[in-house]
Each structure stands twice: as C-alpha cells, then as structure tokens.
Design an enzyme around this catalytic site. Structure first.
Site, PDB file in Angstrom:
ATOM      1  N   ASP A   1       0.821  -1.213   0.000  1.00  0.00           N
ATOM      2  CA  ASP A   1       0.000   0.000   0.000  1.00  0.00           C
ATOM      3  C   ASP A   1       0.855   1.263   0.000  1.00  0.00           C
ATOM      4  O   ASP A   1       0.536   2.247  -0.664  1.00  0.00           O
ATOM      5  CB  ASP A   1      -0.931   0.003   1.212  1.00  0.00           C
ATOM      6  CG  ASP A   1      -2.098  -0.967   1.041  1.00  0.00           C
ATOM      7  OD1 ASP A   1      -2.276  -1.504  -0.070  1.00  0.00           O
ATOM      8  OD2 ASP A   1      -2.819  -1.197   2.038  1.00  0.00           O
TER       9      ASP A   1
ATOM     10  N   SER B   1      -7.193   5.762  10.225  1.00  0.00           N
ATOM     11  CA  SER B   1      -8.453   6.293  10.756  1.00  0.00           C
ATOM     12  C   SER B   1      -9.327   5.182  11.324  1.00  0.00           C
ATOM     13  O   SER B   1      -9.912   5.320  12.397  1.00  0.00           O
ATOM     14  CB  SER B   1      -9.206   7.055   9.657  1.00  0.00           C
ATOM     15  OG  SER B   1     -10.446   7.536  10.126  1.00  0.00           O
TER      16      SER B   1
END
Length: 285
Positions: free
Chosen positions: A64, A183
C-alpha cells in the site's frame, strides 16, 4: 492497453524478479513496458520524467505504501494505477504476486476493467517561517505528537468557524480511500472509497465524547497547535500518507481541503465494495 510502466519497491521485490517477469510477459505479448525502482525511502527522489507520455497504465509492485507514493508522484499525470501486492495486507492493491501475470494479460486484451476515481487531500502548513508549498495525499494527513509522551491540544476549525479543541495524541484527516487505514484503527468509520467526503478522527482522545466527524468535500479544515505549557514547546509531526513532511509548533497550523486532482485506481474484478471489504478485513482477524 499496450503502453505500461512499472513502479516497484525493490525492498518488496527481491532482485526485481516479479517486475522483470511482468515486463518480459508484456513485451512478449506485443506491449511496451519500462520500469523504475522507487528509492524515496533511501533519500533518492523519484524521477517522474522517465514515465513516457503515452503510458496508459502504471503497475505498482510493492504494498500500500508503494501505491500511495506512486499516486503522489504521478498526481498531475492522471494515469490509472493498479497495485500488485508483495507486502502484507495490501488493502489498496488489486492483484497479488501470483495473479499479476493474469492481470497483465487481461489489461493487454482490454477485457473488463473499470477505473475508480479517488479523491485526494491537499494540505498546506503555515509556520513561523511562512506558508509552505501544498502537498497531496491519497490516504490521509496525520498530525501527531513526537518526542515526549504528553498529550497535545489541537484547535479544529471548519471554513473559518471554530469546531472544537481536542486533547489527544494527534489528529487524522482522511479520504474515503484512507478510511480503512489509520483512521479505522482509531475508531473512524469505513467509507466506500468512491465517495467524496472528509473524515476527521482524533488519535487517542482524552475524553469520552470525542468521535470521528464526517464533513462535506467542499469544507476546509484548519488544525492549529495550542500552547499548553510555558516551560516546554509542543512539537507535532506532520505526515502525508505515512511520509514525514514537517513539524508544527504551538501557534502554527495546517489547512486541509479536497485536492483539485484525483487518482484513477484500475479495477479488474467485479467484486462489490462490500465483498472486497469482507475479504480484506479477514486479514485483520
């Protein structure tokens, strides 16, 4: 598609074995393919000028983090990206090492692919030295404490209107794409990555009622560092997609809004967002 380019994290592809295998396959099938190793973590800048103008798709070999850096580096080029995961979870990556060749074959044949538009964030730090250049992030912009194990006070304003002062370890400003990253681990909601909105999630807030806030994409968020002590000066690190970009001190701030550019993420499978989410989240259990 015929014109490809590979961006590879050499730490995730030993001796560039997979990269060269993909390149050889594409060329053998009549396509064009070059590659570049991303060595930014070693302090070597990425050379975006090496990417040919007629490139139709960028294959990103790594994890990622490699995909996020690629999105930043080609932000103004508007070339769709497809990730090939050779790292750990690889939530953003469409392909794995063992499906990379099949994916390349599907792209060469022009079969069943879609391009999802993903919004980016634009952030600008305003320090005592002046206004710094704007930078973009596909996942998130994080402001977090560094050094001493002490909480900080962050003043949050939206469109110039005071919202709240958070006493916490930091603050995450995330896109829908970044909603499944840092998050989420801090209690933020999971959002369909094709959506357009802003997420504000405190990191380890020292209060029972501090929750994530979802804001409209047109909103502009200001995070200012409040001074808590006359004896010591607060210092907070600012990271864009996990990469350190600077330090904020008391009285300094960062302004974050939706970027004028977006990233195209190429999808080959027909899995829905919910199906993909269910499969990927199994990696967390």
């Amino acid at each position: 598609m015929k014109h490809f380019y590979i961006i590879v994290n050499p730490a995730r592809d030993a001796h560039l074995k997979l990269t060269k295998k993909i390149q050889d396959f594409i060329i053998e099938k009549g396509g064009i393919c070059e590659y570049q190793a991303n060595l930014e973590l070693e302090g070597i800048p990425f050379d975006r000028k090496k990417i040919p103008e007629d490139t139709e798709c960028i294959l990103v070999v790594g994890g990622d983090g490699t995909l996020l850096r690629a999105a930043r580096n080609i932000a103004e080029r508007d070339i769709p990206l497809i990730g090939i995961n050779t790292g750990h979870l690889g939530y953003l990556c469409e392909l794995e090492a063992d499906t990379a060749i099949a994916g390349a074959e599907q792209l060469l044949a022009g079969e069943r692919y879609t391009i999802e538009r993903r919004m980016q964030l634009s952030g600008c730090c305003i320090t005592r030295a002046g206004r710094e250049p704007e930078r973009t992030a596909l996942n998130d912009i994080v402001i977090h404490r560094c050094g001493r194990l002490q909480v900080v006070d962050l003043i949050i304003s939206v469109n110039g209107e005071y919202l709240n002062t958070y006493r916490a370890d930091g603050m995450i400003l995330a896109t829908p794409t970044g909603s499944t990253g840092y998050s989420m681990s801090c209690g933020g909601p999971i959002v369909d990555p094709k959506a357009s909105l802003l997420l504000v999630t405190p990191i380890s807030p020292h209060t029972l009622n501090a929750k994530s806030i979802v804001l409209a994409p047109e909103d502009e968020i200001t995070v200012e560092v409040a001074k808590r002590s006359s004896e010591q000066e607060e210092e907070l690190e600012v990271s864009f997609d996990g990469d350190h970009v600077g330090i904020l001190r008391a009285g300094e701030k960062i302004i974050v809004k939706k970027a004028h550019i977006s990233t195209g993420i190429l999808k080959l499978s027909q899995l829905s967002f919910l199906e993909r989410l269910r499969k990927k989240l199994q990696g967390y259990t």
